[in-house]
Design an enzyme around this catalytic site. Structure first.
Site, short mmCIF file in Angstrom:
data_model
loop_
_atom_site.label_atom_id
_atom_site.label_comp_id
_atom_site.label_asym_id
_atom_site.label_seq_id
_atom_site.Cartn_x
_atom_site.Cartn_y
_atom_site.Cartn_z
N ARG A 1 106.24 -48.36 -35.72
CA ARG A 1 105.32 -48.29 -36.87
C ARG A 1 106.00 -47.83 -38.14
NH1 ARG A 1 100.93 -46.47 -33.58
NH2 ARG A 1 99.55 -48.25 -33.35
N LYS B 1 101.99 -44.74 -41.35
CA LYS B 1 101.59 -46.17 -41.40
C LYS B 1 100.26 -46.29 -42.13
CE LYS B 1 99.70 -50.17 -40.15
NZ LYS B 1 98.36 -50.63 -40.47
N PHE C 1 97.52 -55.31 -39.96
CA PHE C 1 98.30 -55.47 -38.72
C PHE C 1 99.02 -54.19 -38.29
CE2 PHE C 1 101.99 -58.24 -40.74
CZ PHE C 1 102.40 -57.17 -41.49
N GLU C 2 99.56 -54.25 -37.09
CA GLU C 2 100.15 -53.07 -36.42
C GLU C 2 99.17 -51.90 -36.38
OE1 GLU C 2 104.25 -52.23 -37.38
OE2 GLU C 2 104.76 -54.34 -37.31
N GLY C 3 97.90 -52.23 -36.17
CA GLY C 3 96.84 -51.22 -36.13
C GLY C 3 96.14 -51.17 -37.47
#
Ligand SMILES: Cc1cc2nc3c(=O)[nH]c(=O)nc-3n(C[C@H](O)[C@H](O)[C@H](O)COP(=O)(O)OP(=O)(O)OC[C@H]3O[C@@H](n4cnc5c(N)ncnc54)[C@H](O)[C@@H]3O)c2cc1C
Length: 651
Positions: A305, A383, A435-437
């Site tokens: 992340r 993030k 994205f990526e959570g």
């Protein structure tokens, strides 16, 4: 969200669409919970912060990178900078494609092996230098940053590093370090934030598995030769089954790259729809073991992340450079616009936030490299915070640039002005909040970890499945825990006017962080007592708790950075900026504290129910109806592909 039986393009029309996996809310949560790393083997600054304990000893002094390794990394960054300055970012934007020669240049520099150990042919960069490289190359064009990051932060190298065996590392890593591209394939048409609905299947056969399914939105999917694929292995004799991670050769028979997708931004992204039809994957390509897939994905993301905020830091730096020079030059109403207070505030916000965000990211990287701390909360916080703040910074830059902020770089250049692509940066940054959570999922993920101490003592009290006896036992255990813990939240160093003197003029900010951290823990406890098991549904409340934690972590990082750099050439300037950042962050934190109990959350939830029921549909009148053809989510149909393969190979 309805699906119809209409097949998607590229599917065999004779077969039935695969119905969306039927997973209820509890099952979905159980899958996520089972994949969660439940253990805390190392200390965590973030976890302690949410519990009301400011453990500065965990982050100050900052860990020092190995000087010899750092020197080699700096030399690489120099070569990368020279290369980046030759890249025509505007061409990538215009042609929606990273040219082959750029990919070859990156491969020659070993940029595809930045995070791969030297013994496998990579550069073995630390997280710190890897992120600095992404910040730098992303400023040539953000699609290049996304390519390299998806390749090594979530693609094959990172899961193999953490969970692969020696044979797998020897077989795959040298290829990747030399320039073969990898991708990570979890998402499916029906699987977004919730992996429990995964319907790609890996059926055990002699010597391996047969893979069938369709994966959506795989970054690098058209370019990649090695894929990490998440698929369900059915439970059977000798197979524990469950979601499993595989390394798949993208050039295997039965793999079709059906589409390259196009987006609002990141136009150079090579993002695919990938079909697997009866694809043989040898047993030796299972990463870890069957059933470990989601745990691998989540653990990979712990440090993976960090690459996304690295690009956000890059965006902040770029916005600052443009904003500073433009606002000093542009004169309106008799003054450079920088001198009008409304614009001045935006400049201060961009400068201070870039400083704070970089402090946060560098700290996370140094902690990750030092390997003495658990950084899963900190990485998730940076993030979340980085993606939200970078978006705000780019938006403010556009405002500062006025009409020119909305104009494309090519159009500006055609009129003879400087080709500043602010609108592109805004578009490129938008995906980082998804994205990526997504921000919503990161709030829940961090909140879950933040309230873990409560849940582990009160687990059975709030578990709807627990028996009365178990609830009573848990009640007694929780009582004992809170009797010890609550008094520690009432007094602390932050109340002592002379405390944290080692931070000089920033000491008052550290005192605030200490007090606010205890207050945050108290508020979380009250919420837990009030809502018990229903707390997990109070997403407005939990989101604010997490956002306050992010501000406090950012303030801590900024002050620690300023202290560490105090003797350096920019020491005094850094301290000023840390001060500005902390003042702004503190106001945001206070507003969030106020909103914890004074908000429209319940009103909004009730209103949203009526919105969905159609009660307010009359408000939609006066515009043309939205398109009503096609399903909201296209179902996939198993079978061989019926469309042309669109894979791309650059050498
Ligand atoms: C450009 C791009 C690149 C991508 N690259 C990859 C890749 O390389 N590999 C890969 O596997 N995937 C990739 N993805 C997929 C990406 O990770 C998903 O888009 C993301 O996980 C969100 O899923 P979704 O879009 O289906 O949204 P959904 O899950 O459908 O969510 C819709 C909305 O509801 C919210 N939401 C969902 N669940 C909850 C909840 N429980 N509580 C509160 N809010 C909720 C979400 O935050 C979002 O706002 C990419 C996507 C894009 C657009």
């Amino acid at each position: 969200m309805t699906t119809t039986d209409e097949p998607t393009t590229g599917t065999a029309p004779t077969t039935q669409a695969v119905p969306a996996a039927s997973v209820d809310e509890r099952q979905a949560r159980q899958v996520a919970e089972a994949a969660r790393e439940a253990d805390w083997r190392q200390p965590s600054f973030g976890k302690e912060l949410f519990l009301g304990r400011l453990r500065l000893d965990l982050i100050d002094p900052l860990p020092v990178p190995d000087p010899e390794r750092a020197e080699r990394a700096e030399a690489f960054l120099g070569r990368l900078r020279d290369f980046a300055s030759t890249v025509d970012g505007a061409r990538i934007e215009r042609e929606a494609r990273i040219p082959d020669e750029v990919l070859r240049g990156l491969a020659d520099l070993k940029a595809f092996g930045m995070k791969i150990d030297e013994k496998y042919g990579g550069l073995g960069l630390t997280n710190l230098h890897y992120c600095k490289a992404l910040t730098l190359i992303g400023s040539a064009n953000p699609s290049i940053g996304a390519l390299l990051s998806a390749h090594q932060s979530i693609g094959v190298p990172q899961p193999l590093k953490l969970f692969g065996n020696d044979e797998q590392k020897q077989r795959f890593l040298p290829r990747l370090a030399a320039g073969e591209v990898s991708a990570f394939l979890l998402t499916e048409p029906d699987v977004g934030s919730d992996p429990a609905r995964l319907s790609t299947v890996a059926t055990p056969v002699e010597g391996g598995y047969r893979l069938d399914g369709v994966k959506l939105w795989a970054t690098n999917g058209t370019l990649a030769t090695l894929l990490v694929v998440m698929a369900q292995v059915p439970k059977s004799e000798g197979h524990r089954g469950g979601i499993t991670a595989f390394v798949v050769e993208a050039d295997s028979p039965g793999v079709t790259i059906e589409r390259r997708n196009a987006f609002m931004g990141l136009r150079g992204l090579e993002n695919s729809v990938t079909r697997f039809h009866d694809v043989f994957v040898p047993e030796a390509n299972v990463i870890g073991r069957e059933g470990l897939g989601l745990k691998i994905a989540l653990t990979t993301l712990n440090t993976g992340r960090l690459s996304l905020p690295a690009m956000c830091v890059g965006a902040g730096k770029w916005c600052l450079a443009v904003a500073r020079q433009w606002a000093a030059e542009r004169v309106q109403w008799g003054l450079p616009v920088a001198k009008h207070e409304a614009v001045a505030k935006k400049l201060a916000f961009i400068a201070a936030t870039t400083y704070g965000l970089e402090a946060m990211l560098d700290l996370c990287c140094l902690l990750a490299d030092d390997e003495r701390n658990d950084i899963r909360i900190e990485a998730a916080l940076v993030k979340l915070y980085g993606s939200e703040m970078a978006w705000l910074m780019a938006d403010e830059l556009i405002q500062i640039r006025g009409g020119r902020g909305y104009e494309t770089a090519d159009s500006l250049a055609a009129r003879g002005e400087r080709a500043i692509n602010a609108e592109q940066i805004l578009r490129d940054l938008r995906i980082n909040r998804i994205f990526e959570g997504s921000t919503e999922i990161m709030h829940l993920f961090i909140a879950r970890e933040a309230v873990d101490a409560h849940l582990s003592v009160a687990g059975d009290i709030i578990d709807p499945d627990a028996t009365l006896r178990r609830k009573a036992r848990a009640g007694a255990k929780a009582g004992a825990f809170y009797a010890r813990w609550l008094p520690t939240l009432t007094v602390g160093r932050g109340q002592n006017p002379g405390a944290f003197g080692e931070y000089g003029p920033l000491a008052a900010h550290m005192r605030y962080v200490e007090r606010a951290s205890r207050k945050l823990a108290r508020e979380t406890f009250y919420a837990m007592a009030r809502w018990q098991g229903k707390l997990e549904r109070k997403q407005g409340f939990l989101g604010r708790v997490v956002d306050i934690g992010a501000e406090l972590f950012a303030m801590s990082a900024a002050c620690v950075r300023a202290r560490a750099e105090a003797g350096g050439p920019d020491g005094a300037a850094g301290r000023e900026l840390a001060d500005v950042f902390c003042r702004q962050a503190r106001l945001r934190a206070e507003a969030l504290f106020d909103a914890l109990w004074d908000n429209t959350d319940a009103v909004d939830v009730a209103a949203a129910r009526r919105v969905v029921d159609g009660r307010y549909a009359f408000v939609e009148e006066g515009v043309l109806p939205i398109p009503d053809e096609g399903p909201w989510v296209a179902p996939w149909v198993p079978g061989p592909s019926t469309v042309e393969d669109v894979r791309r190979r650059y050498r």
